[in-house]
Scaffold this motif. Structure first.
Motif, PDB file in Angstrom:
ATOM      1  N   ARG A 225      -6.715   6.341   0.006  1.00 55.45           N
ATOM      2  CA  ARG A 225      -6.947   4.961  -0.414  1.00 55.45           C
ATOM      3  C   ARG A 225      -8.251   4.466   0.213  1.00 55.45           C
ATOM      4  O   ARG A 225      -8.735   5.026   1.188  1.00 55.45           O
ATOM      5  CB  ARG A 225      -5.810   4.042   0.024  1.00 55.45           C
ATOM      6  N   SER A 226      -8.750   3.417  -0.363  1.00 52.99           N
ATOM      7  CA  SER A 226      -9.900   2.748   0.210  1.00 52.99           C
ATOM      8  C   SER A 226      -9.369   1.778   1.259  1.00 52.99           C
ATOM      9  O   SER A 226      -8.571   0.897   0.957  1.00 52.99           O
ATOM     10  CB  SER A 226     -10.637   2.001  -0.912  1.00 52.99           C
ATOM     11  N   HIS A 227      -9.786   1.995   2.503  1.00 51.95           N
ATOM     12  CA  HIS A 227      -9.216   1.190   3.572  1.00 51.95           C
ATOM     13  C   HIS A 227      -9.523  -0.292   3.393  1.00 51.95           C
ATOM     14  O   HIS A 227     -10.670  -0.657   3.117  1.00 51.95           O
ATOM     15  CB  HIS A 227      -9.734   1.671   4.925  1.00 51.95           C
TER      16      HIS A 227
ATOM     17  N   HIS B 140      -3.696   7.584   3.890  1.00 53.40           N
ATOM     18  CA  HIS B 140      -2.780   6.590   4.454  1.00 53.40           C
ATOM     19  C   HIS B 140      -1.434   7.279   4.596  1.00 53.40           C
ATOM     20  O   HIS B 140      -0.772   7.581   3.595  1.00 53.40           O
ATOM     21  CB  HIS B 140      -2.700   5.387   3.505  1.00 53.40           C
TER      22      HIS B 140
ATOM     23  N   SER C   5     -12.286  -1.406   6.305  1.00 47.56           N
ATOM     24  CA  SER C   5     -13.572  -0.729   6.416  1.00 47.56           C
ATOM     25  C   SER C   5     -14.150  -0.317   5.067  1.00 47.56           C
ATOM     26  O   SER C   5     -15.352  -0.112   4.942  1.00 47.56           O
ATOM     27  CB  SER C   5     -13.424   0.516   7.294  1.00 47.56           C
ATOM     28  N   GLY C   6     -13.282  -0.164   4.044  1.00 47.98           N
ATOM     29  CA  GLY C   6     -13.747   0.309   2.746  1.00 47.98           C
ATOM     30  C   GLY C   6     -13.828   1.821   2.671  1.00 47.98           C
ATOM     31  O   GLY C   6     -14.050   2.372   1.599  1.00 47.98           O
ATOM     32  N   ASP C   7     -13.676   2.522   3.794  1.00 51.31           N
ATOM     33  CA  ASP C   7     -13.714   3.985   3.791  1.00 51.31           C
ATOM     34  C   ASP C   7     -12.527   4.541   3.002  1.00 51.31           C
ATOM     35  O   ASP C   7     -11.431   4.005   3.070  1.00 51.31           O
ATOM     36  CB  ASP C   7     -13.613   4.552   5.221  1.00 51.31           C
ATOM     37  N   VAL C   8     -12.777   5.638   2.296  1.00 51.97           N
ATOM     38  CA  VAL C   8     -11.670   6.318   1.611  1.00 51.97           C
ATOM     39  C   VAL C   8     -11.078   7.340   2.572  1.00 51.97           C
ATOM     40  O   VAL C   8     -11.766   8.229   3.053  1.00 51.97           O
ATOM     41  CB  VAL C   8     -12.154   7.009   0.322  1.00 51.97           C
ATOM     42  N   ARG C   9      -9.826   7.168   2.884  1.00 53.17           N
ATOM     43  CA  ARG C   9      -9.146   8.083   3.803  1.00 53.17           C
ATOM     44  C   ARG C   9      -7.636   8.053   3.550  1.00 53.17           C
ATOM     45  O   ARG C   9      -7.138   7.146   2.892  1.00 53.17           O
ATOM     46  CB  ARG C   9      -9.457   7.740   5.254  1.00 53.17           C
TER      47      ARG C   9
ATOM     48  N   SER D  88       0.849  -1.193   0.000  1.00 55.74           N
ATOM     49  CA  SER D  88       0.000   0.000   0.000  1.00 55.74           C
ATOM     50  C   SER D  88       0.882   1.239   0.000  1.00 55.74           C
ATOM     51  O   SER D  88       1.867   1.305   0.728  1.00 55.74           O
ATOM     52  CB  SER D  88      -0.911  -0.011   1.227  1.00 55.74           C
TER      53      SER D  88
END
Ligand SMILES: [Zn+2]
Length: 204
Positions: free
Chosen positions: A62-64, A73, A67-71, A57
């Motif tokens: 990025r899409s976590h 990194h 969780s799938g959340d975009v935040r 990564s």
């Protein structure tokens, strides 16, 4: 909301959108901080993972994976075998021993204007002390460049054995891949034979 490794190093004022966007754009080495432009200096750095198995990564939005959340990194993830050694990128002083649900067992080492952050380590951490195998580190302790400072573990929020490696310059997050490229470039200049250069993964 559960913490994850991308959340752990959060500090006030460091989540500015412009910073994240600038980092995500992959700015060239021309934008490296002044201290970082000295090519011969960068060649002294040591790749933090002894048994490189791949980059999983990168730095930026990025899409976590959980969780799938975009935040954002705030670092790069470097896969390595469980229990393999982690080395200090640069000589410095242990400024923090981290224990939390995101970073897991972690270390922050200060080297001048830089702080390097290591997450998801094995061993035990707490009360300013980190232990793993023959490694024993305390806050305030000096470490040498390349010194083994811990081992790859599965602590904190992680989907597999890897090192989360973060880098701050004067308190602001920067993409560690830029530093790895500068290290590789410095080594290329000093030693054109790729077989004699240390392993920097894809950055060699
Ligand atoms: Zn990470």
């Amino acid at each position: 909301m559960p913490l994850d490794c991308s959340d752990r190093p959060r500090r006030p004022g460091l989540r500015s959108r412009s910073l994240v966007i600038a980092a995500t754009l992959g700015l060239s080495s021309q934008t490296l901080p002044v201290e970082a432009r000295n090519a011969s200096l960068w060649g002294r750095g040591v790749f933090p993972v002894a048994s490189f198995a791949g980059y999983t990564s990168g730095f930026g939005m990025r899409s976590h994976p959980l969780s799938g959340d975009v935040r954002p990194h705030y670092g790069i993830d470097i896969a390595a075998p469980l229990g393999s050694p982690i080395r200090s990128w640069w000589a410095g002083t242990v400024s923090e021993v981290i224990v939390d649900g995101g970073c897991g067992n972690g270390l922050v080492i200060r080297s001048g204007s830089y702080e390097h952050i290591y997450c998801h380590l094995g061993g035990q951490a707490g009360h300013g002390v980190y232990r793993s195998g023959g490694v024993l580190l305390r806050v305030g302790q000096r470490v040498a460049t390349g010194q083994v400072i811990g081992h790859i573990g599965l602590t904190g929020s992680t989907t597999g054995p890897h090192l989360h490696w973060g880098l701050r310059y004067r308190g602001a997050w920067m993409d560690p891949a830029r530093v790895l490229r500068a290290m590789a470039e410095s080594r290329r200049r000093r030693n054109p034979n790729p077989l004699q250069r240390p392993n920097l993964g894809v950055f060699r």
